[in-house]
Scaffold this motif. Structure first.
Motif, PDB file in Angstrom:
ATOM      1  N   MET A  53       0.846  -1.196   0.000  1.00 12.32           N
ATOM      2  CA  MET A  53       0.000   0.000   0.000  1.00 12.32           C
ATOM      3  C   MET A  53       0.881   1.245   0.000  1.00 12.32           C
ATOM      4  N   ASP A  54       0.336   2.333  -0.506  1.00 16.01           N
ATOM      5  CA  ASP A  54       1.022   3.618  -0.476  1.00 16.01           C
ATOM      6  C   ASP A  54       0.776   4.285   0.875  1.00 16.01           C
ATOM      7  N   VAL A  55       1.847   4.700   1.524  1.00 19.81           N
ATOM      8  CA  VAL A  55       1.730   5.324   2.842  1.00 19.81           C
ATOM      9  C   VAL A  55       1.125   6.719   2.706  1.00 19.81           C
ATOM     10  N   ASN A  56       0.134   7.004   3.524  1.00 20.44           N
ATOM     11  CA  ASN A  56      -0.497   8.318   3.543  1.00 20.44           C
ATOM     12  C   ASN A  56       0.347   9.260   4.399  1.00 20.44           C
ATOM     13  N   PRO A  57       0.907  10.324   3.826  1.00 21.98           N
ATOM     14  CA  PRO A  57       1.795  11.203   4.594  1.00 21.98           C
ATOM     15  C   PRO A  57       1.094  11.989   5.689  1.00 21.98           C
ATOM     16  N   TYR A  58      -0.239  11.980   5.710  1.00 18.58           N
ATOM     17  CA  TYR A  58      -0.984  12.732   6.716  1.00 18.58           C
ATOM     18  C   TYR A  58      -1.567  11.840   7.806  1.00 18.58           C
ATOM     19  N   MET A  59      -1.200  10.555   7.791  1.00 19.41           N
ATOM     20  CA  MET A  59      -1.633   9.629   8.829  1.00 19.41           C
ATOM     21  C   MET A  59      -0.414   9.141   9.600  1.00 19.41           C
ATOM     22  N   ALA A  60      -0.620   8.756  10.854  1.00 17.72           N
ATOM     23  CA  ALA A  60       0.477   8.282  11.685  1.00 17.72           C
ATOM     24  C   ALA A  60       1.107   7.030  11.092  1.00 17.72           C
ATOM     25  N   ALA A  61       2.408   6.903  11.297  1.00 20.15           N
ATOM     26  CA  ALA A  61       3.133   5.725  10.819  1.00 20.15           C
ATOM     27  C   ALA A  61       2.932   4.586  11.823  1.00 20.15           C
ATOM     28  N   ASP A  63      -0.537   1.652  13.316  1.00 21.57           N
ATOM     29  CA  ASP A  63      -1.902   1.163  13.115  1.00 21.57           C
ATOM     30  C   ASP A  63      -2.835   2.255  13.634  1.00 21.57           C
ATOM     31  N   SER A  64      -3.063   3.259  12.785  1.00 19.35           N
ATOM     32  CA  SER A  64      -3.558   4.561  13.234  1.00 19.35           C
ATOM     33  C   SER A  64      -5.069   4.666  13.379  1.00 19.35           C
ATOM     34  N   ASN A  65      -5.822   3.649  12.979  1.00 16.71           N
ATOM     35  CA  ASN A  65      -7.262   3.637  13.236  1.00 16.71           C
ATOM     36  C   ASN A  65      -7.711   2.204  13.447  1.00 16.71           C
ATOM     37  N   ILE A  66      -8.991   1.994  13.695  1.00 17.11           N
ATOM     38  CA  ILE A  66      -9.420   0.637  14.040  1.00 17.11           C
ATOM     39  C   ILE A  66      -9.314  -0.332  12.863  1.00 17.11           C
ATOM     40  N   HIS A  67      -9.167   0.208  11.659  1.00 15.66           N
ATOM     41  CA  HIS A  67      -8.933  -0.654  10.499  1.00 15.66           C
ATOM     42  C   HIS A  67      -7.458  -0.658  10.108  1.00 15.66           C
ATOM     43  N   HIS A  68      -6.616  -0.091  10.960  1.00 13.76           N
ATOM     44  CA  HIS A  68      -5.156  -0.097  10.873  1.00 13.76           C
ATOM     45  C   HIS A  68      -4.572   0.978   9.972  1.00 13.76           C
ATOM     46  N   ASP A  69      -5.207   1.286   8.844  1.00 12.27           N
ATOM     47  CA  ASP A  69      -4.639   2.248   7.906  1.00 12.27           C
ATOM     48  C   ASP A  69      -5.766   2.836   7.073  1.00 12.27           C
ATOM     49  N   CYS A  70      -5.432   3.805   6.225  1.00  9.52           N
ATOM     50  CA  CYS A  70      -6.505   4.457   5.450  1.00  9.52           C
ATOM     51  C   CYS A  70      -6.990   3.600   4.288  1.00  9.52           C
ATOM     52  N   TYR A  71      -6.316   2.498   3.986  1.00 10.69           N
ATOM     53  CA  TYR A  71      -6.844   1.525   3.026  1.00 10.69           C
ATOM     54  C   TYR A  71      -7.922   0.645   3.674  1.00 10.69           C
ATOM     55  N   ASN A  72      -8.049   0.701   5.001  1.00  8.63           N
ATOM     56  CA  ASN A  72      -8.959  -0.180   5.756  1.00  8.63           C
ATOM     57  C   ASN A  72      -8.628  -1.648   5.537  1.00  8.63           C
ATOM     58  N   THR A  73      -7.330  -1.996   5.603  1.00  8.15           N
ATOM     59  CA  THR A  73      -6.933  -3.379   5.321  1.00  8.15           C
ATOM     60  C   THR A  73      -7.184  -4.325   6.485  1.00  8.15           C
ATOM     61  N   ASP A  74      -7.316  -3.787   7.711  1.00  8.06           N
ATOM     62  CA  ASP A  74      -7.425  -4.626   8.909  1.00  8.06           C
ATOM     63  C   ASP A  74      -6.290  -5.631   9.004  1.00  8.06           C
ATOM     64  N   SER A  75      -5.118  -5.222   8.545  1.00 12.63           N
ATOM     65  CA  SER A  75      -3.933  -6.067   8.643  1.00 12.63           C
ATOM     66  C   SER A  75      -2.760  -5.241   9.150  1.00 12.63           C
ATOM     67  N   SER A 335     -17.166  -1.500   5.485  1.00  8.33           N
ATOM     68  CA  SER A 335     -16.414  -0.325   5.044  1.00  8.33           C
ATOM     69  C   SER A 335     -15.548  -0.718   3.855  1.00  8.33           C
ATOM     70  N   PRO A 336     -15.439   0.129   2.823  1.00  8.16           N
ATOM     71  CA  PRO A 336     -14.633  -0.258   1.660  1.00  8.16           C
ATOM     72  C   PRO A 336     -13.174  -0.445   2.050  1.00  8.16           C
ATOM     73  N   SER A 337     -12.567  -1.502   1.533  1.00  6.94           N
ATOM     74  CA  SER A 337     -11.146  -1.780   1.751  1.00  6.94           C
ATOM     75  C   SER A 337     -10.442  -1.726   0.401  1.00  6.94           C
ATOM     76  N   LEU A 338      -9.207  -1.224   0.390  1.00  8.67           N
ATOM     77  CA  LEU A 338      -8.533  -0.910  -0.863  1.00  8.67           C
ATOM     78  C   LEU A 338      -7.256  -1.705  -1.071  1.00  8.67           C
ATOM     79  N   THR A 339      -6.912  -1.874  -2.329  1.00  9.04           N
ATOM     80  CA  THR A 339      -5.558  -2.165  -2.762  1.00  9.04           C
ATOM     81  C   THR A 339      -5.174  -1.000  -3.677  1.00  9.04           C
ATOM     82  N   LYS A 340      -4.000  -1.041  -4.258  1.00  7.76           N
ATOM     83  CA  LYS A 340      -3.622   0.033  -5.173  1.00  7.76           C
ATOM     84  C   LYS A 340      -4.486   0.044  -6.426  1.00  7.76           C
ATOM     85  N   ASP A 341      -5.079  -1.119  -6.753  1.00  4.48           N
ATOM     86  CA  ASP A 341      -5.836  -1.236  -8.006  1.00  4.48           C
ATOM     87  C   ASP A 341      -7.324  -1.481  -7.810  1.00  4.48           C
TER      88      ASP A 341
END
Length: 485
Positions: A53-61, A63-75, A335-341
């Motif tokens: 995943m691409d790191v979001n520069p405006y989110m903490a480096a 597991d910054s939310n309950i879904h871990h990241d802004c992709y909502n990967t839960d991983s 909640s929608p979960s993302l990959t790069k594609d």
């Protein structure tokens, strides 16, 4: 170690994501107890490549939310415990009436948890849970509002960004520049989102603020909605964003005219968000009760695409069922979960389908029924975001979990404010009192594979004997998913 201790205390079952041990499988060194020191665990460990995943520069480096990241990967790429009951860490809770429904982390490894209507950094590894620092709406703001912890997150400067149930977004400074926790968090930003959106539209909105996220340019996206957004009730919903330039000015102590900084997209009556927002370099992804959207900030809300999906509507327990609750959402509860594609989410049909949408075009590229190998009459509603693991080599593994039975029947009442995320408001009393026996079973792993002809989905395994009461998590370092019963 903070995350390790927390997750270990929650484990009730561990399931390997790998379908069978590979030739290069290693076995975990058992070091948690004196008696087992140096012994090999019976559970194989097959580490996966870190999540792509691409790191979001405006989110903490972290597991910054309950879904871990802004992709909502839960991983997570953190190492989590291997073996069952090899160690139990218990932190006794004396303050919160319920266990924390949401735990996430700042860049220093501090655990951020709900606390009596607000948020706190707490030591949950101690024998008794200790509050290191906190923000209380009642004490610090003399307010009666609650912070919506499920859709809060930590930003790149370790500030906690959180929506409230009275339609505001707060930003809380929780640590100093060295990472020391402030005993009382400092409120550095306070925006009435709904008032700003109504001013921009020139009309009153029916729906309340639900979720927020930063995109990759630092714009703060928001969505109004709740749970059980019934289209025939014609409630007016919106989404939009607050510009990064305005946020920076507020943080610098400058006055800001929000009429030039808040941009709103008005939905059709009866449509609203029921879940969290995801973000990638392509923009913000929002799933409503009727459609999935990709949006970009372009001096206004630019709709790149919208993709409709189907639902049979709110699902309820029937007379004679062992469950007493139902589903949380009217549409897709995932909640929608993302990959790069790809954008991955579930619909709310019978059976429920996992859907993969092309990130750039919005075209549905694959779908498959999930959790459909259950005893006859078992209802299915996927109410938590799915685990989505992209191996970076053309395969996306998705783990979806049934959560039918958790939702309160009161959510169906016309005057219910379903945007308020409290135990009493959204969860079934039967489940709160009796646990996972009131939750319908079902967990499945589906792989989406890129081929020369496009994408295809295939089921890898399905468990009809497990009922999970949490959001399951994947550790790429161990190759296991972790759940709580």
């Amino acid at each position: 170690m903070k995350k390790r201790a927390l997750i270990l205390a929650m484990i009730a079952f561990i399931t390997a994501i790998a379908s069978e041990p590979a030739a290069n499988t290693v076995y975990a060194e058992e070091t948690q107890t004196e008696e087992s020191a140096g012994q090999a665990s019976e559970l194989p460990v097959k580490a996966l490549t870190p999540k792509a995943m691409d790191v979001n520069p405006y989110m903490a480096a972290s597991d910054s939310n309950i879904h871990h990241d802004c992709y909502n990967t839960d991983s997570t790429d953190e190492v989590l415990p291997v073996d069952i009951y090899s160690e139990i860490n218990v932190s006794y809770e004396k303050v919160n009436p319920n266990a924390s429904p949401a735990v996430f982390f700042d860049s220093y490894g501090h655990s951020v948890v709900p606390l009596l209507g607000g948020l706190a950094i707490r030591d949950i590894n101690a024998d008794e849970a200790q509050t290191l620092g906190y923000f209380s709406p009642k004490q610090h703001d003399n307010g009666s509002y609650l912070i919506q912890s499920s859709y809060s997150f930590v930003d790149e400067s370790n500030r906690i960004v959180c929506p409230t149930n009275d339609n505001r977004v707060l930003m809380l400074k929780a640590t100093d520049e060295e990472g020391n926790v402030l005993p009382e968090f400092e409120k550095v930003l306070d925006i009435d989102i709904k008032a700003a959106a109504e001013a921009a539209l020139g009309k009153t909105l029916d729906q309340n603020l639900l979720s927020v996220v930063f995109d990759y340019e630092g714009n703060l996206w928001f969505a109004t909605g709740g749970f059980r957004i019934y289209p025939d009730r014609k409630q007016q919903g919106t989404f939009g964003y607050v510009s990064r330039a305005a946020i920076d000015k507020i943080l610098n102590g400058e006055d800001v005219d929000l009429s030039d900084a808040v941009f709103v997209y008005e939905l059709e009556p009866g449509e609203g968000a029921e879940n969290g927002i995801a973000a990638s370099k392509e923009g913000a992804v929002i799933l409503t009760n009727l459609k999935c959207y990709l949006l970009q900030a372009d001096n206004g809300v630019k709709k790149v695409w919208e993709t409709s999906y189907k639902s049979v509507g709110a699902k309820e327990s029937k007379e004679g069922d062992e469950t007493t609750g139902g589903g949380l959402a009217w549409g897709g509860g995932c909640s929608p979960s993302l990959t790069k594609d790809l954008v991955m989410f579930t619909d709310n049909q019978d059976p429920v389908n996992l859907i993969a949408v092309d990130m750039k075009t919005g075209e549905q590229v694959a779908s498959a029924p999930v959790i459909d190998e259950l005893p006859e009459g078992t209802q299915v509603s996927v109410e938590n975001s799915a685990i989505v693991y992209d191996d970076g080599e053309g395969t996306v593994s998705t783990i979806v979990c049934n959560w039918f039975g958790a939702g309160s029947a009161k959510l169906g009442e016309a005057d219910n404010d379903s945007s308020i995320q409290s135990y009493e408001n959204i969860y079934d009393v039967g489940w709160l009192r009796q646990g996972n026996k009131m939750i319908a079973p079902g967990i499945e792993r589906v792989d989406t594979v890129k081929t020369e002809d496009g994408y295809e989905m295939k089921s890898i395994w399905c468990r009809s004997d497990l009922s999970d009461t949490s959001m399951m998590k994947l550790s790429t370092a161990t190759g296991y998913i972790y759940g709580y019963v």
